[in-house]
Structures are given as C-alpha cells and as structure tokens.
Scaffold this motif. Structure first.
Motif, short mmCIF file in Angstrom:
data_model
loop_
_atom_site.label_atom_id
_atom_site.label_comp_id
_atom_site.label_asym_id
_atom_site.label_seq_id
_atom_site.Cartn_x
_atom_site.Cartn_y
_atom_site.Cartn_z
N PRO A 196 0.83 -1.20 0.00
CA PRO A 196 0.00 0.00 0.00
C PRO A 196 0.87 1.25 0.00
O PRO A 196 1.99 1.24 0.49
N GLN A 197 0.31 2.33 -0.55
CA GLN A 197 1.04 3.59 -0.55
C GLN A 197 1.00 4.20 0.84
O GLN A 197 0.09 3.95 1.62
N ALA A 198 2.03 4.99 1.11
CA ALA A 198 2.10 5.63 2.42
C ALA A 198 0.94 6.59 2.59
O ALA A 198 0.50 7.23 1.65
N ARG A 199 0.47 6.68 3.80
CA ARG A 199 -0.62 7.60 4.10
C ARG A 199 -0.11 9.02 4.09
O ARG A 199 1.04 9.28 4.44
N ARG A 200 -0.97 9.90 3.73
CA ARG A 200 -0.62 11.32 3.78
C ARG A 200 -1.52 12.00 4.79
O ARG A 200 -2.66 11.60 4.99
N GLY A 201 -0.98 13.02 5.38
CA GLY A 201 -1.76 13.75 6.37
C GLY A 201 -1.30 13.41 7.77
O GLY A 201 -0.17 13.02 8.00
N VAL A 202 -2.21 13.50 8.71
CA VAL A 202 -1.90 13.28 10.11
C VAL A 202 -2.65 12.04 10.58
O VAL A 202 -3.84 11.89 10.31
N VAL A 203 -1.95 11.14 11.25
CA VAL A 203 -2.57 9.94 11.80
C VAL A 203 -2.27 9.90 13.29
O VAL A 203 -1.12 10.02 13.70
N TRP A 204 -3.30 9.77 14.07
CA TRP A 204 -3.15 9.69 15.53
C TRP A 204 -3.49 8.29 15.99
O TRP A 204 -4.43 7.67 15.50
N ARG A 205 -2.74 7.81 16.95
CA ARG A 205 -3.03 6.51 17.57
C ARG A 205 -2.90 6.69 19.08
O ARG A 205 -2.06 7.44 19.55
N ALA A 206 -3.69 5.96 19.82
CA ALA A 206 -3.58 6.00 21.27
C ALA A 206 -3.82 4.61 21.81
O ALA A 206 -4.52 3.79 21.20
N GLY A 207 -3.19 4.31 22.91
CA GLY A 207 -3.37 3.01 23.54
C GLY A 207 -3.33 3.15 25.05
O GLY A 207 -2.62 3.99 25.59
N VAL A 208 -4.10 2.32 25.70
CA VAL A 208 -4.13 2.30 27.15
C VAL A 208 -3.98 0.85 27.56
O VAL A 208 -4.64 -0.03 27.01
N GLY A 209 -3.11 0.59 28.46
CA GLY A 209 -2.90 -0.77 28.94
C GLY A 209 -2.61 -0.75 30.42
O GLY A 209 -2.65 0.29 31.07
N LEU A 210 -2.28 -1.91 30.93
CA LEU A 210 -2.00 -2.04 32.34
C LEU A 210 -0.74 -1.23 32.68
O LEU A 210 0.34 -1.55 32.23
#
Length: 89
Positions: free
Chosen positions: A66-80
C-alpha cells in the motif's frame, strides 16, 4: 415551576398543586440527565475523532504494498500501567 411558586405562600402550597409540582420536579430531573448524557456523548465523539485507530492498509490484489498515508494519523493506547499517544505526520 414559576407559575406554581406564584400561587404558593412561601414554602406552603395548596394540596391541589402537588401533582403539578411533582411533574415539574420530574421534568427537571429528566432535563438534567439529558444534558449530562448529551455532554458525555459529545465528549466521547470528540475523543473518538481525535484518537481514532489508524490501522494498516492491506496489499492490493496484485500483492503491491500500500502507498504511504498522507496527512496526520493519531493513535492512542491504554494498557496495564501505561498510556500511549502517537502521532504520524
């Protein structure tokens, strides 16, 4: 409620207004709960828009990457014992 209060003498109201006063109190509680649910839903919507999962795109049928994404990508994670926020620009 102001109509009911105008017909009362201080804290004493006629007995025939008790049903109206109870209905006004119930509607006041329903209104308050509705505002709280609406505010919580709006806050959850904003959080989901800001912290939506990015996910990786699958290769196409020909097997090309796949082609690289353009723009802004946010990710968040919560764990122990952790909270993680990542941004890609």
């Amino acid at each position: 409620m102001s109509d009911i209060e105008s017909r009362c003498d201080g804290k004493r109201c006629p007995a025939e207004l008790k049903g109206d006063a109870d209905a006004a109190t119930t509607l006041g509680h329903v209104s308050t709960v509705s505002f709280i649910v609406g505010a919580a839903s709006a806050a959850a919507g904003v959080v989901l828009l800001v912290v939506r999962p990015g996910g990786d795109a699958a290769p196409d049928a020909a097997g090309a990457a796949p082609q690289a994404r353009r723009g802004v990508v946010w990710r968040a994670g919560v764990g122990l014992g952790r909270v993680e926020i990542q941004g890609t620009f």
